[in-house]
Scaffold this motif. Sequence first.
Motif, mmCIF file in Angstrom:
data_model
loop_
_atom_site.group_PDB
_atom_site.id
_atom_site.type_symbol
_atom_site.label_atom_id
_atom_site.label_comp_id
_atom_site.label_asym_id
_atom_site.label_seq_id
_atom_site.Cartn_x
_atom_site.Cartn_y
_atom_site.Cartn_z
ATOM 1 N N GLU A 1 77.062 7.828 -25.813
ATOM 2 C CA GLU A 1 76.396 8.238 -24.578
ATOM 3 C C GLU A 1 76.941 9.588 -24.093
ATOM 4 O OE1 GLU A 1 76.871 5.039 -21.766
ATOM 5 O OE2 GLU A 1 75.482 3.721 -22.841
ATOM 6 N N ALA A 2 78.244 9.772 -24.209
ATOM 7 C CA ALA A 2 78.855 11.037 -23.785
ATOM 8 C C ALA A 2 78.367 12.163 -24.692
ATOM 9 C CB ALA A 2 80.375 10.926 -23.820
ATOM 10 N N ARG A 3 78.286 11.913 -25.991
ATOM 11 C CA ARG A 3 77.801 12.934 -26.913
ATOM 12 C C ARG A 3 76.339 13.269 -26.603
ATOM 13 N NH1 ARG A 3 74.696 13.058 -31.046
ATOM 14 N NH2 ARG A 3 74.547 10.847 -31.321
ATOM 15 N N ARG A 4 75.522 12.255 -26.323
ATOM 16 C CA ARG A 4 74.114 12.495 -25.985
ATOM 17 C C ARG A 4 73.998 13.239 -24.648
ATOM 18 N NH1 ARG A 4 71.311 6.762 -27.518
ATOM 19 N NH2 ARG A 4 71.469 7.013 -29.746
ATOM 20 N N ALA A 5 74.862 12.800 -23.710
ATOM 21 C CA ALA A 5 74.837 13.479 -22.406
ATOM 22 C C ALA A 5 75.237 14.943 -22.584
ATOM 23 C CB ALA A 5 75.748 12.759 -21.413
ATOM 24 N N ALA A 6 76.254 15.179 -23.435
ATOM 25 C CA ALA A 6 76.696 16.548 -23.684
ATOM 26 C C ALA A 6 75.596 17.327 -24.384
ATOM 27 C CB ALA A 6 77.981 16.545 -24.509
ATOM 28 N N GLU A 7 74.930 16.695 -25.342
ATOM 29 C CA GLU A 7 73.837 17.350 -26.044
ATOM 30 C C GLU A 7 72.692 17.653 -25.071
ATOM 31 O OE1 GLU A 7 72.592 14.829 -29.298
ATOM 32 O OE2 GLU A 7 74.329 15.388 -30.501
ATOM 33 N N GLU A 8 72.414 16.648 -24.203
ATOM 34 C CA GLU A 8 71.349 16.819 -23.207
ATOM 35 C C GLU A 8 71.709 17.939 -22.241
ATOM 36 O OE1 GLU A 8 67.780 16.283 -21.435
ATOM 37 O OE2 GLU A 8 68.429 15.339 -23.282
ATOM 38 N N ALA B 1 73.775 20.376 -22.866
ATOM 39 C CA ALA B 1 73.738 21.641 -23.618
ATOM 40 C C ALA B 1 72.297 22.078 -23.823
ATOM 41 C CB ALA B 1 74.449 21.464 -24.962
ATOM 42 N N ARG B 2 71.427 21.178 -24.105
ATOM 43 C CA ARG B 2 70.029 21.497 -24.272
ATOM 44 C C ARG B 2 69.446 22.016 -22.949
ATOM 45 N NH1 ARG B 2 65.478 19.145 -23.104
ATOM 46 N NH2 ARG B 2 66.355 17.152 -22.630
ATOM 47 N N LYS B 3 69.765 21.344 -21.844
ATOM 48 C CA LYS B 3 69.277 21.791 -20.543
ATOM 49 C C LYS B 3 69.848 23.163 -20.221
ATOM 50 C CE LYS B 3 68.229 17.419 -18.377
ATOM 51 N NZ LYS B 3 68.483 16.503 -17.340
ATOM 52 N N GLU B 4 71.080 23.341 -20.551
ATOM 53 C CA GLU B 4 71.725 24.641 -20.300
ATOM 54 C C GLU B 4 71.024 25.700 -21.161
ATOM 55 O OE1 GLU B 4 74.091 27.248 -18.552
ATOM 56 O OE2 GLU B 4 74.151 25.152 -18.001
ATOM 57 N N ALA B 5 70.727 25.325 -22.372
ATOM 58 C CA ALA B 5 70.080 26.255 -23.271
ATOM 59 C C ALA B 5 68.665 26.545 -22.752
ATOM 60 C CB ALA B 5 70.020 25.698 -24.686
#
Length: 181
Positions: free
Chosen positions: A156-163, A165-169
């Motif tokens: 969940e933390a990895r997905r949240a981080a990916e999410e 990062a994606r939102k940031e991107a």
Amino acid sequence: SKQEEIDVVQAEYEAYKVLEAQQYEAMKLRIQYMYEKDSMELVSVIFGAKNLSELINRADFAKEVSDYDDEKLAEYEETTRKVEETKLQLEAEQEILLEIQHDQLIYKEELDEKISSAKKKATNFEKELASAQAKATEYRNTIKEQNAKIAKLEEEARRAAEEAARKEAEKNASSGGGSSS
């Protein structure tokens, strides 16, 4: 081995009892014969001698008969003494055997008690071991559950981080794309 010693003494005792009975019967017959033949007959035989030589021979014969009777009486008394001695020895040996049997009974009871105690300890140990194995299995299951939760949280933390990062991107892409146009 004590029982074998007792058996030997018992056999001696029985043999002496038989001998004593035989000697007693012989003495009884001898005394009966002496009374039936009348002791006065013996006196008349001695004093009925015709000469000194015959008197001496008859007196010697009477002495031999008396000595024989004394010898048989002494043998009977000795046999009676041996019967009493072997009886006492037999009783002493049997008492020793009883003491040995009593000591063995006490030793057996102590040994049985130790065996019982050891069995109880073994049973308790088996119960403790089973309990420890059950706890170990429980701990392994708890660890698996915790590891699964940790893996889920990490996922969940990895997905949240990916999410994030994606939102940031996306945010960077939308903010960067708007300033260039």
